[in-house]
Design a protein around this motif. Sequence first.
Motif, PDB file in Angstrom:
ATOM      1  N   LEU A  84       0.833  -1.198  -0.110  1.00 28.24           N
ATOM      2  CA  LEU A  84      -0.024   0.039   0.019  1.00 28.24           C
ATOM      3  C   LEU A  84       0.870   1.370  -0.159  1.00 28.24           C
ATOM      4  CD1 LEU A  84      -2.738  -1.132   2.634  1.00 28.24           C
ATOM      5  CD2 LEU A  84      -2.878  -0.698  -0.072  1.00 28.24           C
ATOM      6  N   VAL A  85       1.862   1.187   0.843  1.00 33.51           N
ATOM      7  CA  VAL A  85       2.867   2.493   1.035  1.00 33.51           C
ATOM      8  C   VAL A  85       3.367   2.672  -0.472  1.00 33.51           C
ATOM      9  CG1 VAL A  85       4.714   3.518   2.030  1.00 33.51           C
ATOM     10  CG2 VAL A  85       3.027   2.317   3.495  1.00 33.51           C
ATOM     11  N   LEU A  86       3.995   1.574  -1.089  1.00 38.75           N
ATOM     12  CA  LEU A  86       4.712   1.813  -2.313  1.00 38.75           C
ATOM     13  C   LEU A  86       3.995   1.996  -3.591  1.00 38.75           C
ATOM     14  CD1 LEU A  86       7.467  -1.116  -1.489  1.00 38.75           C
ATOM     15  CD2 LEU A  86       7.629   1.290  -1.296  1.00 38.75           C
ATOM     16  N   SER A  87       2.566   1.878  -3.353  1.00 41.28           N
ATOM     17  CA  SER A  87       1.919   2.195  -4.661  1.00 41.28           C
ATOM     18  C   SER A  87       0.914   3.392  -4.402  1.00 41.28           C
ATOM     19  CB  SER A  87       1.127   0.828  -4.763  1.00 41.28           C
ATOM     20  OG  SER A  87      -0.030   0.598  -3.973  1.00 41.28           O
ATOM     21  N   ARG A  88       0.467   3.902  -3.573  1.00 43.28           N
ATOM     22  CA  ARG A  88      -0.270   4.939  -3.386  1.00 43.28           C
ATOM     23  C   ARG A  88       0.570   6.297  -3.333  1.00 43.28           C
ATOM     24  NH1 ARG A  88      -4.517   4.276  -5.304  1.00 43.28           N
ATOM     25  NH2 ARG A  88      -5.383   6.029  -3.925  1.00 43.28           N
ATOM     26  N   PRO A  89      -0.022   7.494  -4.053  1.00 38.40           N
ATOM     27  CA  PRO A  89       0.705   8.797  -3.595  1.00 38.40           C
ATOM     28  C   PRO A  89       0.962   9.255  -2.269  1.00 38.40           C
ATOM     29  CG  PRO A  89      -1.154   8.849  -5.566  1.00 38.40           C
ATOM     30  CD  PRO A  89      -1.399   7.486  -4.557  1.00 38.40           C
ATOM     31  N   TRP A  90       0.398   8.857  -1.292  1.00 39.82           N
ATOM     32  CA  TRP A  90       0.650   9.447  -0.004  1.00 39.82           C
ATOM     33  C   TRP A  90       2.082   8.729   0.453  1.00 39.82           C
ATOM     34  CZ3 TRP A  90       0.486   5.153   3.091  1.00 39.82           C
ATOM     35  CH2 TRP A  90      -0.181   4.200   2.881  1.00 39.82           C
ATOM     36  N   GLY A  91       2.160   7.576  -0.126  1.00 40.42           N
ATOM     37  CA  GLY A  91       3.324   6.913   0.390  1.00 40.42           C
ATOM     38  C   GLY A  91       4.597   7.494   0.125  1.00 40.42           C
ATOM     39  N   LEU A  92       4.650   8.503  -0.718  1.00 40.88           N
ATOM     40  CA  LEU A  92       5.846   9.366  -0.898  1.00 40.88           C
ATOM     41  C   LEU A  92       6.342  10.313   0.251  1.00 40.88           C
ATOM     42  CD1 LEU A  92       5.485  10.247  -4.885  1.00 40.88           C
ATOM     43  CD2 LEU A  92       7.151   8.919  -3.585  1.00 40.88           C
ATOM     44  N   ARG A  93       5.102  10.468   0.919  1.00 46.59           N
ATOM     45  CA  ARG A  93       5.232  11.420   2.378  1.00 46.59           C
ATOM     46  C   ARG A  93       5.746  10.598   3.501  1.00 46.59           C
ATOM     47  NH1 ARG A  93       0.407  13.150   0.068  1.00 46.59           N
ATOM     48  NH2 ARG A  93      -0.758  12.134   1.665  1.00 46.59           N
ATOM     49  N   VAL A  94       5.880   9.423   3.401  1.00 44.32           N
ATOM     50  CA  VAL A  94       6.264   8.448   4.475  1.00 44.32           C
ATOM     51  C   VAL A  94       7.776   8.624   4.761  1.00 44.32           C
ATOM     52  CG1 VAL A  94       6.564   6.042   5.351  1.00 44.32           C
ATOM     53  CG2 VAL A  94       4.599   6.681   4.163  1.00 44.32           C
ATOM     54  N   PRO A  95       8.269   9.084   6.159  1.00 36.90           N
ATOM     55  CA  PRO A  95       9.629   9.315   6.294  1.00 36.90           C
ATOM     56  C   PRO A  95      10.563   8.100   5.554  1.00 36.90           C
ATOM     57  CG  PRO A  95       8.436   9.839   8.280  1.00 36.90           C
ATOM     58  CD  PRO A  95       7.542   8.902   7.118  1.00 36.90           C
ATOM     59  N   ALA A  96      11.806   8.538   5.149  1.00 34.35           N
ATOM     60  CA  ALA A  96      12.486   7.356   4.611  1.00 34.35           C
ATOM     61  C   ALA A  96      12.904   6.226   5.328  1.00 34.35           C
ATOM     62  CB  ALA A  96      13.817   8.123   3.820  1.00 34.35           C
ATOM     63  N   PRO A  98      12.139   5.066   8.604  1.00 38.26           N
ATOM     64  CA  PRO A  98      11.021   4.017   9.026  1.00 38.26           C
ATOM     65  C   PRO A  98      10.521   3.109   7.650  1.00 38.26           C
ATOM     66  CG  PRO A  98      10.664   6.377   9.757  1.00 38.26           C
ATOM     67  CD  PRO A  98      11.523   6.454   8.857  1.00 38.26           C
ATOM     68  N   LEU A  99      10.601   3.589   6.513  1.00 43.32           N
ATOM     69  CA  LEU A  99      10.260   2.964   5.481  1.00 43.32           C
ATOM     70  C   LEU A  99      11.161   1.941   4.966  1.00 43.32           C
ATOM     71  CD1 LEU A  99       8.166   2.161   2.907  1.00 43.32           C
ATOM     72  CD2 LEU A  99       9.097   4.189   1.965  1.00 43.32           C
ATOM     73  N   PRO A 102      11.868  -1.862   6.889  1.00 47.55           N
ATOM     74  CA  PRO A 102      11.110  -2.962   6.497  1.00 47.55           C
ATOM     75  C   PRO A 102      11.178  -3.418   5.446  1.00 47.55           C
ATOM     76  CG  PRO A 102       9.813  -1.070   7.017  1.00 47.55           C
ATOM     77  CD  PRO A 102      11.087  -0.697   7.471  1.00 47.55           C
ATOM     78  N   VAL A 103      11.412  -2.682   4.503  1.00 45.79           N
ATOM     79  CA  VAL A 103      11.642  -2.945   2.884  1.00 45.79           C
ATOM     80  C   VAL A 103      12.942  -3.859   2.813  1.00 45.79           C
ATOM     81  CG1 VAL A 103      11.957  -2.444   0.534  1.00 45.79           C
ATOM     82  CG2 VAL A 103      10.261  -1.110   1.918  1.00 45.79           C
ATOM     83  N   TRP A 104      13.853  -3.382   3.487  1.00 46.58           N
ATOM     84  CA  TRP A 104      15.189  -4.165   3.412  1.00 46.58           C
ATOM     85  C   TRP A 104      14.970  -5.353   4.169  1.00 46.58           C
ATOM     86  CZ3 TRP A 104      18.356  -5.248   7.818  1.00 46.58           C
ATOM     87  CH2 TRP A 104      19.519  -5.910   7.781  1.00 46.58           C
TER      88      TRP A 104
END
Length: 336
Positions: A84-96, A98-99, A102-104
């Motif tokens: 969800l975070v990676l596919s929605r426009p609001w995901g670009l505002r998530v701090p780098a 904390p994102l 979990p992706v790593w």
Amino acid sequence: MTPTLASTPAAPAAPRPWPTRARGLLRAVAVVACLPYLGLKVAWIAGSHAGIPDGSVLLDHRVAMAVGNGLTVLLDSCVIVLALVLSRPWGLRVPARPLAFPVWVATGLLAPIMAGFPLQLLTQALGGDTATASGPGHEPFLHSWVFAVVYTGFIVQGLALGALFVLYARDRWGHLWRGRMWELPVAVVGTPYKAVAVAAAVLASFPLAVRLYWACGGTAGLGAATDRTSDFRVLDGMHVAFLVAAVVGALLLAFRRARVLPVTVPLATTWVCSGAAACWGGWLLLAALLPSDDPADRPARLMTLTYAGQMTVGLLLASVGAHFLARRSATARTLP
């Protein structure tokens, strides 16, 4: 001194139009791929024995099984959140930061499965024995269809989530890894982190040597409950490859070697392979430290030390890659 073009990343380009259809499709694929695994785990927590044969060791430790299944449900649920975070426009505002973590972790856990399961199938096709088959005095702990369903789902998750992250990272941070290695400034990685890269490379020699020994058929240091099968040896060889690639990638970043390579090659190698080393080393270490009623089921000390060493090496190498990105990002922010 005025920074030169070669020593600083280009300023971020204007945001590209957000292709919601393509990302929406990838998001749906990632979410659907999680459902078989989550459904199976929830069923086991509820007491179902679907996919678990009679006599399986999993049925001997119901509390530990419930706790472990709950943890893995939480981990796989994070894939849905990340999609969800990676596919929605609001995901670009998530701090780098904390994102990125979990992706790593997701990358580190999924990459060895994406590489290892096809290797296991190939080993089985060539006549090798596998850990899912009954051996002398052993009962299978899961039916073979469970591995097929779960690992196929993991591979689809990895492909969909990886594609989403590549698109996301290109739009948000792509300016940090443009160009080739020779264009990087000399101080792109600070001296302390160069020392970390070297120390990690030296420390990696221990888990590398042990896993290579096991991959070649050695049995010293393996616990009595360890299945010494063909796919066990193949997977040890795979972990050797991940460790070597992680060390090489981090050293290339730290010392600007292989100067004709695009920056993306050692950076992506460090990201994926350090995650694979750290996360699987940590996961196997956790499994090794779980209490067991039967002393024969407890892992040998060498196994515990090997997994701990692998995890430590992965974390150290990941810190080198994180430092590289932080320095590049800071440089980009100071450009006029």
